[in-house]
Design a protein around this motif. Structure first.
Motif, PDB file in Angstrom:
ATOM      1  N   PRO A   1      14.672 -14.601  12.195  1.00 47.14           N
ATOM      2  CA  PRO A   1      13.251 -14.619  12.613  1.00 47.14           C
ATOM      3  C   PRO A   1      12.442 -13.424  12.109  1.00 47.14           C
ATOM      4  N   HIS A   2      13.107 -12.278  11.899  1.00 45.42           N
ATOM      5  CA  HIS A   2      12.351 -11.102  11.476  1.00 45.42           C
ATOM      6  C   HIS A   2      11.834 -11.219  10.046  1.00 45.42           C
ATOM      7  N   LEU A   3      12.201 -12.279   9.319  1.00 47.43           N
ATOM      8  CA  LEU A   3      11.642 -12.485   7.984  1.00 47.43           C
ATOM      9  C   LEU A   3      10.147 -12.787   8.039  1.00 47.43           C
ATOM     10  N   ASP A   4       9.638 -13.088   9.247  1.00 48.03           N
ATOM     11  CA  ASP A   4       8.201 -13.296   9.413  1.00 48.03           C
ATOM     12  C   ASP A   4       7.399 -12.059   9.014  1.00 48.03           C
ATOM     13  N   LYS A   5       8.048 -10.902   8.996  1.00 42.77           N
ATOM     14  CA  LYS A   5       7.350  -9.664   8.659  1.00 42.77           C
ATOM     15  C   LYS A   5       7.130  -9.509   7.153  1.00 42.77           C
ATOM     16  N   LEU A   6       7.782 -10.357   6.363  1.00 38.84           N
ATOM     17  CA  LEU A   6       7.647 -10.250   4.911  1.00 38.84           C
ATOM     18  C   LEU A   6       6.383 -10.942   4.418  1.00 38.84           C
ATOM     19  N   ASP A   7       5.779 -10.381   3.406  1.00 41.24           N
ATOM     20  CA  ASP A   7       4.626 -11.001   2.753  1.00 41.24           C
ATOM     21  C   ASP A   7       4.613 -10.553   1.295  1.00 41.24           C
ATOM     22  N   LEU A   8       3.628 -11.026   0.560  1.00 48.59           N
ATOM     23  CA  LEU A   8       3.573 -10.748  -0.874  1.00 48.59           C
ATOM     24  C   LEU A   8       2.206 -10.181  -1.231  1.00 48.59           C
ATOM     25  N   LYS A   9       2.222  -9.173  -2.108  1.00 46.58           N
ATOM     26  CA  LYS A   9       0.982  -8.578  -2.601  1.00 46.58           C
ATOM     27  C   LYS A   9       1.113  -8.365  -4.106  1.00 46.58           C
ATOM     28  N   ALA A  10      -0.016  -8.176  -4.762  1.00 45.39           N
ATOM     29  CA  ALA A  10       0.017  -7.969  -6.216  1.00 45.39           C
ATOM     30  C   ALA A  10      -1.071  -6.995  -6.635  1.00 45.39           C
ATOM     31  N   ILE A  11      -0.782  -6.248  -7.692  1.00 47.42           N
ATOM     32  CA  ILE A  11      -1.701  -5.282  -8.287  1.00 47.42           C
ATOM     33  C   ILE A  11      -1.981  -5.708  -9.723  1.00 47.42           C
ATOM     34  N   SER A  12      -3.259  -5.828 -10.091  1.00 48.72           N
ATOM     35  CA  SER A  12      -3.646  -6.101 -11.475  1.00 48.72           C
ATOM     36  C   SER A  12      -4.432  -4.904 -12.010  1.00 48.72           C
ATOM     37  N   HIS A  13      -3.939  -4.339 -13.100  1.00 49.02           N
ATOM     38  CA  HIS A  13      -4.578  -3.166 -13.688  1.00 49.02           C
ATOM     39  C   HIS A  13      -4.587  -3.360 -15.200  1.00 49.02           C
TER      40      HIS A  13
END
Length: 213
Positions: free
Chosen positions: A95-107
């Motif tokens: 259940p603690h996988l709910d804390k995961l998310d995804l982000k991205a940086i474009s430079h």
């Protein structure tokens, strides 16, 4: 430096990874992270090269003309949808996988490729700044951040600090300030209703449809 040594850095990073490593047995954690990273890579439809995979992050890059803002957002939506689908398979057991998310940086900026054994590495301040931006003031764990360096080369997205498409911020680092716009993603694998209406050139981005893998 030559213009053909300019390029796009696109770092995709798993938010909450460090806490997951603390809470999970290595065997389970490695298996899940391997699937998450593979799922992200399979959605690389913009044909970015991969310079490095650094635990919880993939450093994609592409020399030459950068992809459009819309293409970056669409690719990230597909990556995040694949990421969420894999997490959903394991949520009941972990259940603690709910804390995961995804982000991205474009430079965007100058960079050079060089070889170490069979690996291709990147060199330049563009890489350093992109890594710095993983620590930022965005009030979310799921988003795409695009620097002003990236946006200023977009013919289809003239930089306009007054638009309601994305939110404008600057963060101060040891080398000075870096400014950017960020685009939030909600908790349902949908892109938040991102609409850019520019009277000057009648350009619009509308990416509110559900991303498909």
């Amino acid at each position: 430096m030559l213009l053909d040594k300019k390029g796009t850095v696109f770092i995709v990073d798993i938010s909450g990874y460090s806490q997951m490593v603390k809470e999970m047995e290595p065997t389970d954690g490695i298996s899940i992270v391997r699937q998450l990273l593979n799922g992200i890579i399979e959605c690389n439809h913009l044909s970015f090269k991969i310079s490095e995979i650094e635990g919880d992050a993939i450093l994609f890059y592409r020399l030459g003309v950068p992809p459009s803002v819309e293409d970056i957002l669409k690719q990230f939506a597909k990556m995040r949808s694949a990421f969420t689908n894999i997490l959903n398979y394991y949520r009941q057991q972990f259940p603690h996988l709910d804390k995961l998310d995804l982000k991205a940086i474009s430079h965007y900026g100058y960079m050079e490729e060089f070889s170490v054994d069979r690996f291709t590495k990147l060199y330049g301040n563009t890489l350093i700044d992109a890594h710095r931006l993983l620590k930022n003031s965005v009030p979310s764990h799921g988003y795409v951040l695009m620097t002003t360096n990236f946006l200023q080369v977009m013919n289809d997205f003239p930089l306009n600090y007054d638009t309601d498409c994305g939110k404008y911020l600057c963060d101060i680092y040891d080398t000075g300030s870096i400014c950017y716009k960020y685009f939030l993603f909600d908790q349902k694998d949908d892109i938040e209703d991102l609409k850019c209406n520019k009277q000057k050139n009648n350009y619009e981005i509308n990416l509110s449809e559900k991303a498909s893998v």
